[in-house]
Design a protein around this motif. Structure first.
Motif, PDB file in Angstrom:
ATOM      1  N   ASP A   1      -8.606   3.135 -12.223  1.00  0.00           N
ATOM      2  CA  ASP A   1      -9.878   2.510 -11.854  1.00  0.00           C
ATOM      3  C   ASP A   1      -9.665   1.464 -10.760  1.00  0.00           C
ATOM      4  O   ASP A   1     -10.248   1.518  -9.676  1.00  0.00           O
ATOM      5  N   VAL A   2      -8.724   0.564 -11.066  1.00  0.00           N
ATOM      6  CA  VAL A   2      -8.477  -0.546 -10.126  1.00  0.00           C
ATOM      7  C   VAL A   2      -7.965   0.009  -8.802  1.00  0.00           C
ATOM      8  O   VAL A   2      -8.404  -0.383  -7.722  1.00  0.00           O
ATOM      9  N   PHE A   3      -7.042   1.012  -8.902  1.00  0.00           N
ATOM     10  CA  PHE A   3      -6.428   1.566  -7.684  1.00  0.00           C
ATOM     11  C   PHE A   3      -7.496   2.228  -6.805  1.00  0.00           C
ATOM     12  O   PHE A   3      -7.559   2.016  -5.596  1.00  0.00           O
ATOM     13  N   ASN A   4      -8.365   3.012  -7.435  1.00  0.00           N
ATOM     14  CA  ASN A   4      -9.360   3.765  -6.644  1.00  0.00           C
ATOM     15  C   ASN A   4     -10.411   2.848  -6.019  1.00  0.00           C
ATOM     16  O   ASN A   4     -11.016   3.194  -5.015  1.00  0.00           O
ATOM     17  N   ASN A   5     -10.605   1.665  -6.624  1.00  0.00           N
ATOM     18  CA  ASN A   5     -11.589   0.729  -6.028  1.00  0.00           C
ATOM     19  C   ASN A   5     -10.913  -0.361  -5.213  1.00  0.00           C
ATOM     20  O   ASN A   5     -11.567  -1.277  -4.743  1.00  0.00           O
ATOM     21  N   ALA A   6      -9.583  -0.258  -5.066  1.00  0.00           N
ATOM     22  CA  ALA A   6      -8.846  -1.356  -4.402  1.00  0.00           C
ATOM     23  C   ALA A   6      -9.045  -1.300  -2.894  1.00  0.00           C
ATOM     24  O   ALA A   6      -9.209  -0.238  -2.316  1.00  0.00           O
ATOM     25  N   MET A   7      -9.011  -2.490  -2.287  1.00  0.00           N
ATOM     26  CA  MET A   7      -9.028  -2.588  -0.827  1.00  0.00           C
ATOM     27  C   MET A   7      -7.735  -1.959  -0.314  1.00  0.00           C
ATOM     28  O   MET A   7      -6.657  -2.287  -0.819  1.00  0.00           O
ATOM     29  N   ASN A   8      -7.802  -1.087   0.601  1.00  0.00           N
ATOM     30  CA  ASN A   8      -6.694  -0.305   1.190  1.00  0.00           C
ATOM     31  C   ASN A   8      -5.522  -0.086   0.228  1.00  0.00           C
ATOM     32  O   ASN A   8      -4.378  -0.393   0.515  1.00  0.00           O
ATOM     33  N   HIS A   9      -5.866   0.370  -0.983  1.00  0.00           N
ATOM     34  CA  HIS A   9      -4.846   0.791  -1.964  1.00  0.00           C
ATOM     35  C   HIS A   9      -3.873  -0.307  -2.354  1.00  0.00           C
ATOM     36  O   HIS A   9      -2.711  -0.049  -2.636  1.00  0.00           O
TER      37      HIS A   9
ATOM     38  N   CYS B   1      -7.108 -11.767 -11.876  1.00  0.00           N
ATOM     39  CA  CYS B   1      -6.616 -13.115 -11.520  1.00  0.00           C
ATOM     40  C   CYS B   1      -6.197 -13.159 -10.058  1.00  0.00           C
ATOM     41  O   CYS B   1      -5.764 -14.184  -9.556  1.00  0.00           O
ATOM     42  N   GLY B   2      -6.246 -12.010  -9.374  1.00  0.00           N
ATOM     43  CA  GLY B   2      -5.877 -11.985  -7.948  1.00  0.00           C
ATOM     44  C   GLY B   2      -4.453 -11.526  -7.717  1.00  0.00           C
ATOM     45  O   GLY B   2      -4.049 -11.218  -6.603  1.00  0.00           O
ATOM     46  N   GLY B   3      -3.659 -11.468  -8.815  1.00  0.00           N
ATOM     47  CA  GLY B   3      -2.257 -11.051  -8.645  1.00  0.00           C
ATOM     48  C   GLY B   3      -2.147  -9.563  -8.331  1.00  0.00           C
ATOM     49  O   GLY B   3      -3.045  -8.784  -8.656  1.00  0.00           O
ATOM     50  N   LEU B   4      -0.998  -9.165  -7.751  1.00  0.00           N
ATOM     51  CA  LEU B   4      -0.761  -7.737  -7.455  1.00  0.00           C
ATOM     52  C   LEU B   4      -0.392  -7.009  -8.746  1.00  0.00           C
ATOM     53  O   LEU B   4       0.308  -7.558  -9.591  1.00  0.00           O
ATOM     54  N   ILE B   5      -0.848  -5.777  -8.876  1.00  0.00           N
ATOM     55  CA  ILE B   5      -0.468  -4.957 -10.040  1.00  0.00           C
ATOM     56  C   ILE B   5       0.671  -4.020  -9.613  1.00  0.00           C
ATOM     57  O   ILE B   5       0.608  -3.418  -8.539  1.00  0.00           O
ATOM     58  N   ARG B   6       1.701  -3.934 -10.446  1.00  0.00           N
ATOM     59  CA  ARG B   6       2.874  -3.092 -10.109  1.00  0.00           C
ATOM     60  C   ARG B   6       3.177  -2.156 -11.269  1.00  0.00           C
ATOM     61  O   ARG B   6       2.807  -2.425 -12.420  1.00  0.00           O
ATOM     62  N   PRO B   7       3.924  -1.087 -10.993  1.00  0.00           N
ATOM     63  CA  PRO B   7       4.309  -0.194 -12.091  1.00  0.00           C
ATOM     64  C   PRO B   7       5.413  -0.833 -12.931  1.00  0.00           C
ATOM     65  O   PRO B   7       6.218  -1.626 -12.402  1.00  0.00           O
ATOM     66  N   ASN B   8       5.465  -0.518 -14.213  1.00  0.00           N
ATOM     67  CA  ASN B   8       6.454  -1.108 -15.119  1.00  0.00           C
ATOM     68  C   ASN B   8       7.765  -0.334 -15.028  1.00  0.00           C
ATOM     69  O   ASN B   8       8.221   0.289 -15.990  1.00  0.00           O
ATOM     70  N   VAL B   9       8.330  -0.330 -13.795  1.00  0.00           N
ATOM     71  CA  VAL B   9       9.608   0.374 -13.595  1.00  0.00           C
ATOM     72  C   VAL B   9      10.632  -0.627 -13.057  1.00  0.00           C
ATOM     73  O   VAL B   9      10.260  -1.659 -12.497  1.00  0.00           O
ATOM     74  N   VAL B  10      11.923  -0.297 -13.210  1.00  0.00           N
ATOM     75  CA  VAL B  10      12.986  -1.190 -12.730  1.00  0.00           C
ATOM     76  C   VAL B  10      13.332  -0.796 -11.301  1.00  0.00           C
ATOM     77  O   VAL B  10      13.750   0.344 -11.055  1.00  0.00           O
ATOM     78  N   TRP B  11      13.179  -1.697 -10.370  1.00  0.00           N
ATOM     79  CA  TRP B  11      13.500  -1.419  -8.973  1.00  0.00           C
ATOM     80  C   TRP B  11      14.964  -1.750  -8.679  1.00  0.00           C
ATOM     81  O   TRP B  11      15.611  -2.462  -9.446  1.00  0.00           O
ATOM     82  N   PHE B  12      15.464  -1.248  -7.568  1.00  0.00           N
ATOM     83  CA  PHE B  12      16.831  -1.577  -7.164  1.00  0.00           C
ATOM     84  C   PHE B  12      16.944  -3.086  -6.990  1.00  0.00           C
ATOM     85  O   PHE B  12      16.045  -3.723  -6.440  1.00  0.00           O
TER      86      PHE B  12
ATOM     87  N   ALA C   1       0.841  -1.211   0.000  1.00  0.00           N
ATOM     88  CA  ALA C   1       0.000   0.000   0.000  1.00  0.00           C
ATOM     89  C   ALA C   1       0.872   1.255   0.000  1.00  0.00           C
ATOM     90  O   ALA C   1       0.659   2.174  -0.790  1.00  0.00           O
ATOM     91  N   VAL C   2       1.929   1.277   0.849  1.00  0.00           N
ATOM     92  CA  VAL C   2       2.800   2.475   0.930  1.00  0.00           C
ATOM     93  C   VAL C   2       3.491   2.704  -0.415  1.00  0.00           C
ATOM     94  O   VAL C   2       3.473   3.802  -0.968  1.00  0.00           O
ATOM     95  N   VAL C   3       4.056   1.626  -0.956  1.00  0.00           N
ATOM     96  CA  VAL C   3       4.797   1.765  -2.229  1.00  0.00           C
ATOM     97  C   VAL C   3       3.850   2.198  -3.338  1.00  0.00           C
ATOM     98  O   VAL C   3       4.139   3.121  -4.111  1.00  0.00           O
ATOM     99  N   MET C   4       2.664   1.571  -3.382  1.00  0.00           N
ATOM    100  CA  MET C   4       1.732   1.905  -4.476  1.00  0.00           C
ATOM    101  C   MET C   4       1.159   3.315  -4.312  1.00  0.00           C
ATOM    102  O   MET C   4       0.911   4.017  -5.290  1.00  0.00           O
TER     103      MET C   4
ATOM    104  N   PRO D   1      -3.784  -2.587  -5.318  1.00  0.00           N
ATOM    105  CA  PRO D   1      -4.479  -2.912  -6.576  1.00  0.00           C
ATOM    106  C   PRO D   1      -4.228  -4.351  -7.010  1.00  0.00           C
ATOM    107  O   PRO D   1      -3.087  -4.793  -7.037  1.00  0.00           O
ATOM    108  N   ARG D   2      -5.318  -5.062  -7.293  1.00  0.00           N
ATOM    109  CA  ARG D   2      -5.167  -6.458  -7.721  1.00  0.00           C
ATOM    110  C   ARG D   2      -5.806  -6.672  -9.093  1.00  0.00           C
ATOM    111  O   ARG D   2      -6.794  -6.034  -9.438  1.00  0.00           O
ATOM    112  N   CYS D   3      -5.224  -7.606  -9.833  1.00  0.00           N
ATOM    113  CA  CYS D   3      -5.711  -7.999 -11.162  1.00  0.00           C
ATOM    114  C   CYS D   3      -6.931  -8.907 -10.989  1.00  0.00           C
ATOM    115  O   CYS D   3      -7.162  -9.438  -9.893  1.00  0.00           O
TER     116      CYS D   3
END
Ligand code: BV8
Ligand code: ZN
Length: 255
Positions: free
Chosen positions: A142-150, A156-167, A62-65, A152-154
């Motif tokens: 859409d998904v984020f604003n309706n997500a349970m405590n921020h 299929c139930g999987g977590l949705i993440r931004p398409n960025v490269v993390w450390f 939730a914090v990261v998203m 966002p899930r697909c």
């Protein structure tokens, strides 16, 4: 020549066939996107490891998203600045031009640049970690604003993440190879608005120099790269780049 008076720079540009530009957060600062390490940089308040890493995404989804959602909102309100437009104009001047960016804000593309080599992904793209389904920024909102405590899930139930490269994550292989190949063939390498601290992106200007390129750094401050640079143009990239591109156009007949 408004900004280029250095004879070796003029010489190098006159002979240049391949020009490469590497940009960092500094080129977007004048568009209102905070840099990472500046006085009000994003990470001065929060450490990069706390946010831009896979572990924290799982432990603190939730914090990261919320952080990424906030950054998406900032990016949507921002516009390219004269620095982005100048690089778009530069692309048709030398025989070969490559634009490599560490930024994830998509402002180069919105300024009209094509074939932008994004090393660290694009924040306006999101995908499901389980099934890989891509989400446009509108679908994600859409998904984020309706997500349970921020969180966002697909479907299929999987977590949705931004398409960025993390450390700790590998950079997209194809883009990294494109960046390396362009860099080793560069005659002039522009390092623009980057503190040159994050690897492997930070290795590119050094590699260019080792390959015989003339290295120009454009930054408001000195960086770890400054003593390697053949020419330092200190100041705002939004002011320097339009002048520099005008000078390059004078020195290099259109390809
Ligand atoms: C990898 C997307 C290997 C996310 C970003 C320990 C553990 C794990 C890894 C490492 C480790 N130690 C070292 C590493 C490697 C690590 C790294 O380099 N760490 C650094 C901090 C030491 N790198 C990685 O982890 C990379 N991956 O190595 O994977 C691997 C290989 C195979 C298989 C598995 C793994 C991934 C790095 C990518 C991280 N993601 N972004 C997000 O944004 O949330 S990095 C992010 O920070 C940016 O993308 C950018 O790259 C970087 C910020 O740097 P800058 O763009 O330079 O911005 P900054 O604020 O620092 O500087 C701005 C500059 O502009 C300043 O100099 C300022 O003076 C100037 N400026 C300001 N205003 C202006 C201006 N200039 C001109 N005009 C102005 N107006
Ligand atoms: Zn899914």
């Amino acid at each position: 020549m408004k900004i280029l008076s250095d004879p070796s720079a003029i010489e190098a540009i006159k002979k240049a066939k391949n020009i490469v530009a590497l940009t960092g957060a500094g080129i977007s600062a004048e568009s209102g996107i905070p840099t990472f390490r500046g006085e009000n940089g994003l990470w001065t308040k929060l450490s990069p490891e706390e946010l831009a890493s896979f572990e924290s995404f799982y432990q603190n989804t939730a914090v990261v998203m919320e952080w990424y959602k906030h950054r998406q909102e900032v990016i949507k309100k921002c516009k390219p600045n004269p620095g982005h437009y100048a690089l778009c104009e530069l692309s048709s001047v030398p025989e070969h031009f490559n634009l490599i960016t560490q930024n994830i804000d998509g402002l180069h593309q919105r300024a009209g640049s094509r074939d932008v080599v994004e090393l660290h992904g694009n924040l306006l793209e999101n995908y499901c970690v389980r099934c890989g389904q891509k989400y446009s920024i509108e679908e994600f909102d859409d998904v984020f604003n309706n997500a349970m405590n921020h969180v966002p899930r697909c479907n299929c139930g999987g977590l949705i993440r931004p398409n960025v490269v993390w450390f700790g994550e590998a950079l997209p292989r194809e883009n990294l190879e494109l960046a390396y190949n362009a860099t080793i063939q560069s005659d002039v390498f522009l390092s623009i608005g980057t503190s040159a601290q994050v690897r492997p992106a930070a290795d590119l200007p050094v590699l260019a120099k080792q390959g015989g390129a003339f290295l120009i750094e454009i930054n408001t401050q000195h960086t770890v790269l400054s003593e390697e640079a053949d020419l330092i143009l200190q100041g705002n990239s939004g002011e320097i780049l339009p002048q520099l591109v005008e000078d390059i156009k004078t020195l290099l007949p259109k390809a």
